[in-house]
Design a protein around this motif. Sequence first.
Motif, PDB file in Angstrom:
ATOM      1  N   TYR B 106      -3.661  12.078  11.440  1.00  0.00           N
ATOM      2  CA  TYR B 106      -4.482  11.366  10.468  1.00  0.00           C
ATOM      3  C   TYR B 106      -4.338  11.987   9.079  1.00  0.00           C
ATOM      4  CZ  TYR B 106      -8.505   9.520   8.002  1.00  0.00           C
ATOM      5  OH  TYR B 106      -9.304   8.929   7.062  1.00  0.00           O
ATOM      6  N   ILE B 110      -3.042  10.236   5.633  1.00  0.00           N
ATOM      7  CA  ILE B 110      -3.890  10.100   4.449  1.00  0.00           C
ATOM      8  C   ILE B 110      -3.365  10.902   3.266  1.00  0.00           C
ATOM      9  CG2 ILE B 110      -6.203  10.570   3.519  1.00  0.00           C
ATOM     10  CD1 ILE B 110      -6.007   8.229   5.475  1.00  0.00           C
ATOM     11  N   ARG B 111      -2.980  12.124   3.521  1.00  0.00           N
ATOM     12  CA  ARG B 111      -2.581  12.968   2.402  1.00  0.00           C
ATOM     13  C   ARG B 111      -1.071  12.995   2.186  1.00  0.00           C
ATOM     14  NH1 ARG B 111      -7.050  12.522   0.517  1.00  0.00           N
ATOM     15  NH2 ARG B 111      -8.601  14.168   0.429  1.00  0.00           N
ATOM     16  N   PHE B 124       1.121   4.415   3.300  1.00  0.00           N
ATOM     17  CA  PHE B 124      -0.285   4.670   3.077  1.00  0.00           C
ATOM     18  C   PHE B 124      -0.973   3.480   2.399  1.00  0.00           C
ATOM     19  CE2 PHE B 124      -3.271   6.204  -0.161  1.00  0.00           C
ATOM     20  CZ  PHE B 124      -4.271   6.661   0.670  1.00  0.00           C
ATOM     21  N   ARG B 128      -3.945   1.043   3.949  1.00  0.00           N
ATOM     22  CA  ARG B 128      -5.212   0.868   3.241  1.00  0.00           C
ATOM     23  C   ARG B 128      -5.472  -0.614   2.990  1.00  0.00           C
ATOM     24  NH1 ARG B 128      -6.628   4.642  -2.021  1.00  0.00           N
ATOM     25  NH2 ARG B 128      -7.351   6.226  -0.582  1.00  0.00           N
ATOM     26  N   GLU B 162     -11.970   7.406   3.907  1.00  0.00           N
ATOM     27  CA  GLU B 162     -10.897   8.402   4.075  1.00  0.00           C
ATOM     28  C   GLU B 162     -11.338   9.754   3.527  1.00  0.00           C
ATOM     29  OE1 GLU B 162      -7.809   6.653   1.812  1.00  0.00           O
ATOM     30  OE2 GLU B 162      -7.385   5.128   3.321  1.00  0.00           O
ATOM     31  N   GLU B 163     -11.870   9.738   2.310  1.00  0.00           N
ATOM     32  CA  GLU B 163     -12.236  10.988   1.654  1.00  0.00           C
ATOM     33  C   GLU B 163     -13.356  11.696   2.423  1.00  0.00           C
ATOM     34  OE1 GLU B 163     -10.910  12.607  -0.772  1.00  0.00           O
ATOM     35  OE2 GLU B 163     -12.473  14.123  -1.004  1.00  0.00           O
TER      36      GLU B 163
END
Lengths: 209, 209
Positions: B106, B110-111, B124, B128, B162-163
Motif C-alpha cells: 500500500y 501511495i508514495r 497512482f 485515485r 490516503e494521507e
Amino acid sequence: MTGGARRRLPREERHAQLLEVGRRQVERSSLDALSTDDVAAEAGISRGLLFHYFPTREDFLVALTEAAAEELLALTAPDPQLEPLSRLWEGLRAYVDYVVQHRELYLALIRGAAGGGAAMKEVFERTRGVLADRLIEGVSEEPEGAPAALRYAARGYVASVEEIVVSWLREEERTVAREELLALLEAIAVSTFTAAGFPVEGRGGGAPV
Amino acid sequence: MTGGARRRLPREERHAQLLEVGRRQVERSSLDALSTDDVAAEAGISRGLLFHYFPTREDFLVALTEAAAEELLALTAPDPQLEPLSRLWEGLRAYVDYVVQHRELYLALIRGAAGGGAAMKEVFERTRGVLADRLIEGVSEEPEGAPAALRYAARGYVASVEEIVVSWLREEERTVAREELLALLEAIAVSTFTAAGFPVEGRGGGAPV
C-alpha cells in the motif's frame, strides 16, 4: 539574464542567482523540462561551475523545491494579530493565491519531478507537516496535546486541499471561479474539523459551488 | 520458492511468477529495498531472463505497483447488491483491511518508490481516479453529470483518506484502533460530501475518535 557574463560572484550570491534562474525556467515550462545546461547558460557560467554548487540535477531540483516550499510557507504564514480562525481562512486564501501565481512551482512541490527521489519527498512531507500544524493551532486551544483524530483530520485536510487545487489547476475549462473554490475548501475545513470533534465556524463566505 | 530451479515456464506464467516473488519481497521489506537480483535468484532464473521480461528495475516496480493497484481496486469493488451508501462504507472498510494486511504494498502504491517516475505516478493517478468515481456513484444519482464541487470533493476525500491512513500506519504507538479510524474516515466522508452539496448519512458507527 544578469547582464555581464561570467562575472565573479560571491558564493552565496551565485547560489541565489542560480536558484532564481532555475525558478524562472520552471515557471516558463516545468520542473521535468528543466535543463541545467540552460540554467548555466542563462546565468552566464559554465556547466562545471553549476555542478560545483549543485553536484547533480536532482540536487538542483531539490533546492528549487525547497525554495518554493519556503516561499509558500512564508506567504501563507499566519498573522498573529488575527483570531485563530481568521488565520486559517487568510492562510487558505494566500495558499490559493500562491498556487494561481506560481502554478508550475506549486505543481513541482506537490507532485515532484518525475524521478524525484527521497530528498524531494522529504521537502514535501515537511511542508505538509507545517501546514497541518498551523491548522491544528487554528482550531485547538491546546495544539500541543491535540488528539489523534485532530492530527489525522488536519493532515487529511491538507492532502485534500492539495488534490483539489491540483485538479482545479488541471481542468482545461476552468468552470469553477477562484472564489467558489475557496468557498468549497472552507466548507470542507469546517465540516472536517467538526467531524473530528473540533467544531469551527466558517466565514459564511457563501454556499459551496 | 517454486521448487525446481530454472524450470522452463510459459511466458505468462513466468511473468506472473516474477510479480508474485517481487510482491513477497516488497511485503517482507519495502519497494525501495527491492533487489531484482534477489527476485531472479528466488525465482530460479538468471538476471538476464528477468530483464527480458522487465527491461529496467523501474519497469518491474511499475508492474508491481500496477498489480497492487488492481488488487486494491478488486478487493474494494462495490457490491452491486448493496445500496449506494452501503457500498461506500463497505468499500472504506475493505480499503482499510487491505492497508492493514498489505502495508508495504500500500505504501508503495501511495508514495511510490523514492525515484519513482512518470509511469508510477500514472498508476497512482489512475487508481485515485477510480476510487473518486466510485465515491461519486455512491453519493450522486447522476454520477455522469456530477458538478465540479462533487468531483473535487471526491478526489480530495480520496487524498485525505490516503494521507490519514499513511499517518496512521506510521504512528509508532498505534493509539487509534481500526474501528476508531474507520469512524473518523466515515465522519469526514459524511461532512465532506455534505459540504459539497451532497448530504449523506453515516451508518452511525459511533462518534469520531
